[in-house]
Design an enzyme around this catalytic site. Structure first.
Site, PDB file in Angstrom:
ATOM      1  N   ASP A 101       0.858  -1.171   0.000  1.00  0.00           N
ATOM      2  CA  ASP A 101       0.000   0.000   0.000  1.00  0.00           C
ATOM      3  C   ASP A 101       0.900   1.229   0.000  1.00  0.00           C
ATOM      4  O   ASP A 101       1.898   1.269   0.728  1.00  0.00           O
ATOM      5  CB  ASP A 101      -0.859  -0.006   1.286  1.00  0.00           C
ATOM      6  CG  ASP A 101      -2.297   0.352   1.022  1.00  0.00           C
ATOM      7  OD1 ASP A 101      -2.525   1.461   0.518  1.00  0.00           O
ATOM      8  OD2 ASP A 101      -3.183  -0.463   1.323  1.00  0.00           O
ATOM      9  N   ASP A 197      -3.162   4.587  -2.185  1.00  0.00           N
ATOM     10  CA  ASP A 197      -4.230   5.067  -1.307  1.00  0.00           C
ATOM     11  C   ASP A 197      -4.721   6.457  -1.732  1.00  0.00           C
ATOM     12  O   ASP A 197      -3.898   7.353  -1.978  1.00  0.00           O
ATOM     13  CB  ASP A 197      -3.639   5.133   0.116  1.00  0.00           C
ATOM     14  CG  ASP A 197      -4.661   5.409   1.182  1.00  0.00           C
ATOM     15  OD1 ASP A 197      -5.557   4.571   1.362  1.00  0.00           O
ATOM     16  OD2 ASP A 197      -4.568   6.461   1.838  1.00  0.00           O
ATOM     17  N   GLU A 239      -6.543   3.823  -5.754  1.00  0.00           N
ATOM     18  CA  GLU A 239      -7.830   4.003  -5.078  1.00  0.00           C
ATOM     19  C   GLU A 239      -8.306   5.423  -5.377  1.00  0.00           C
ATOM     20  O   GLU A 239      -7.648   6.393  -5.019  1.00  0.00           O
ATOM     21  CB  GLU A 239      -7.668   3.810  -3.563  1.00  0.00           C
ATOM     22  CG  GLU A 239      -9.024   3.806  -2.865  1.00  0.00           C
ATOM     23  CD  GLU A 239      -8.981   4.267  -1.408  1.00  0.00           C
ATOM     24  OE1 GLU A 239      -9.920   3.924  -0.672  1.00  0.00           O
ATOM     25  OE2 GLU A 239      -8.045   4.978  -1.002  1.00  0.00           O
ATOM     26  N   HIS A 313     -11.088  -3.321   3.394  1.00  0.00           N
ATOM     27  CA  HIS A 313     -10.995  -2.974   4.813  1.00  0.00           C
ATOM     28  C   HIS A 313     -11.793  -1.725   5.176  1.00  0.00           C
ATOM     29  O   HIS A 313     -11.892  -1.383   6.353  1.00  0.00           O
ATOM     30  CB  HIS A 313      -9.525  -2.789   5.191  1.00  0.00           C
ATOM     31  CG  HIS A 313      -8.927  -1.619   4.467  1.00  0.00           C
ATOM     32  ND1 HIS A 313      -8.726  -1.617   3.103  1.00  0.00           N
ATOM     33  CD2 HIS A 313      -8.520  -0.402   4.897  1.00  0.00           C
ATOM     34  CE1 HIS A 313      -8.223  -0.458   2.730  1.00  0.00           C
ATOM     35  NE2 HIS A 313      -8.085   0.296   3.802  1.00  0.00           N
ATOM     36  N   ASP A 314     -12.315  -1.022   4.175  1.00  0.00           N
ATOM     37  CA  ASP A 314     -13.138   0.167   4.446  1.00  0.00           C
ATOM     38  C   ASP A 314     -14.621  -0.111   4.222  1.00  0.00           C
ATOM     39  O   ASP A 314     -15.461   0.701   4.588  1.00  0.00           O
ATOM     40  CB  ASP A 314     -12.752   1.316   3.498  1.00  0.00           C
ATOM     41  CG  ASP A 314     -11.340   1.806   3.714  1.00  0.00           C
ATOM     42  OD1 ASP A 314     -10.863   1.766   4.858  1.00  0.00           O
ATOM     43  OD2 ASP A 314     -10.703   2.212   2.718  1.00  0.00           O
TER      44      ASP A 314
END
Ligand code: GLC
Length: 543
Positions: A101, A197, A239, A313-314
């Site tokens: 990430d 990210d 993302e 994970h969100d």
């Protein structure tokens, strides 16, 4: 050279690991790198090609690692640099790849750059961050103002996420150089790419309140690509919560791709009251859901590249959000079939492959996610009832998907011998990998078969997308065509039986979640039924 000449990452199965919650090797209650190494065979067995590791860098963990205080160090919770090198090595040994990430919209406020920047207005690192004499009305994603006052210099700094996550100033060329050098250091260690990210934010113009998809986004992505990615055989996935499908196509264009693919979020906001943020719940309308996917599939076809995901994970667990827990296994299989039957690179979020569900903790103190805790306090102050707040948290809170991985039915679900940092979902007694992997009708074996079928037929990678029974409010169906290969993918979102007519010549059922159902031109399908049919030439696609 691959038969159809696709880049390796187009056919790869990517598996997201949220390291804090995957596997703890030393009993401190936090998942770690050695824990991941111990589970590589499990991933290989599922058919995983690429591991995406959520952040493991040094961090005060205000946002579970998305607040980095040293990009070149591994947080001791997770292990050491040697452990990381070993994970890279072991992953490669097993013929899998690994991406990390990359969080470069912001750092932690404990990063040395920010500590320096705080000191004085003329500190060399001051301009690495974003400052103003007066705050504007921009709000933080996690609630409250995006500006935090610093009395040392009598100015405010900008933080779109928590106040411990100050945004970097991408207008500063020295900062950009430092970031590119850091990216290259990691790539030189042999990792196979990055998940970037909230990368749609790095082109922002804070003064004019243009945040996502800002005026400098393309040039920044272009520069990063030129300086770090272009000449390497890696994959990158950006993302980008705030960009349109058209932009996703442009950034992943076949001619000049700036990123291999994008996480586009059009489909995940459909269970929210439009314009009121993620906590105001609305029942999902399957017609809208199908429309978004059709748009993604057709607009990117032969022009860009999709990423296929429902959970991360969100996001809440897919089976709890879009499926039905009374039909847990059926709906987990159905969701994966309609999702991964489409074109794009498939992403599985840890636990999805065994049908892990969301969690409903009674007490707010059991929740650890900063966003959840903030929204709880904000809604309380606004006068919402405890019941309504908890209902939103049960539906949308990020800890739903962050509870420890359920490996077996032993203490702490086999995740840790110590006290887990976040409580284990109590349903681990019934839902766990040890049990599910051995169950021929389990979710794991189904996923495994689905991915092996996907790899076998080019149509899944190259075929176009044509909706089937487009206007049906409870059925998600579509054709894929590629040369002689033709398939029809069907998934029921209904808790009732449905009657459907298939106008095609059916050659074979490649996979189904209920083999008792007789496949034919007229079918009565049970709740959450799914199948992929190979079909013949006579085609009369209907809608
Ligand atoms: C991304 C991450 C999320 C994090 C945020 C700030 O959306 O996925 O977990 O909180 O960025 O870094």
């Amino acid at each position: 050279m691959e038969k159809i000449g696709l880049a390796w990452w187009k056919k790869a199965l990517v598996y997201q690991i949220y390291p804090l919650s995957f596997k703890d090797s030393n009993g401190d209650g936090y998942g770690d790198l050695k824990g991941i190494v111990s589970k590589l065979d499990y991933l290989k067995d599922l058919g995983v090609d690429v591991i995406w590791l959520s952040p493991v860098y040094q961090s005060p963990m205000d946002d579970n690692g998305y607040d980095i205080s040293d990009y070149d160090a591994i947080d001791p919770i997770f292990g050491t640099l040697e452990d990381m090198n070993n994970l890279i090595h072991e992953t490669h040994q097993k013929k899998m790849r690994i991406i990390m990430d990359l969080v470069v919209n912001h750092t932690s406020d404990e990063h040395i750059w920010f500590k320096e920047a705080l000191k004085s207005k003329d500190n060399p690192k001051r301009d690495y961050y974003i400052w103003a004499d007066e705050p504007s009305d921009i709000g933080s994603v996690f609630g409250g103002s995006a500006w935090e006052y610093s009395s040392i210099t009598n100015q405010y700094y900008f933080h779109l996420f928590s106040k411990k996550q100050p945004d970097l100033n991408w207008d500063n060329p020295e900062l950009r150089n430092e970031i590119y050098a850091m990216i290259n250091r990691w790539l030189n260690k042999g990792i196979d790419g990055f998940r970037l990210d909230v990368i749609d934010l790095i082109g922002k113009d804070v003064k004019n309140k243009q945040l996502s998809d800002g005026p400098y986004l393309i040039e920044r992505l272009q520069e990063m690509n030129d300086r770090c990615f272009k000449h390497r055989d890696i994959m990158t996935v950006g993302e980008m919560p705030g960009i349109s499908i058209e932009k996703a196509r442009e950034f992943t264009s076949q001619k000049n791709p700036l990123l291999s693919m994008i996480f586009q979020f059009a489909h995940v906001g459909l269970d929210e009251v439009p314009g009121q943020g993620k906590w105001m719940l609305k029942k999902l309308d399957l017609l809208e859901f199908k429309e978004v996917f059709e748009s993604l599939q057709t607009k990117l076809y032969q022009k860009g590249w999709n990423s296929l995901f429902l959970a991360n994970h969100d996001q809440p667990r897919a089976v709890s959000r879009y499926g039905n827990l009374a039909y847990r296994k059926e709906s987990a299989k159905m969701l994966s079939t309609v999702l991964y039957g489409m074109q794009g690179t498939p992403y599985v979020y840890q636990g999805e492959e065994i049908g892990m569900t969301g969690v409903q903790f009674k007490d707010i103190h059991q929740y650890k996610d900063i966003e959840t805790i903030n929204i709880y306090n904000i809604m309380k102050n606004q006068g919402f009832s405890e019941e309504m707040i908890m209902e939103s948290i049960y539906a949308k809170g990020r800890d739903n998907s962050r509870t420890p991985f359920q490996w077996d039915d032993k203490k702490n679900a086999g995740f840790s011998t110590g006290k887990p940092w976040l409580d284990v979902n109590p349903n681990y007694i019934d839902i766990n990998a040890a049990f599910d992997v051995k169950d021929p009708s389990g979710v794991f074996q189904y996923f495994k078969k689905l991915f092996s079928i996907r790899k076998k037929y080019d149509v899944f990678h190259e075929g176009n997308f044509i909706p089937f029974m487009k206007n049906h409010p409870e059925l998600f169906g579509y054709y894929r065509f590629y040369g002689d290969e033709k398939v029809l993918v069907i998934g029921s979102f209904s808790n009732q039986s449905l009657e459907i007519a298939i106008p095609d010549q059916i050659q074979e059922c490649l996979i189904t979640n209920d083999s008792r159902v007789k496949v034919g031109n007229k079918m009565t399908i049970p709740p959450y039924y799914t199948c992929i049919l190979k079909i013949g030439d006579e085609l009369h696609a209907n809608d």
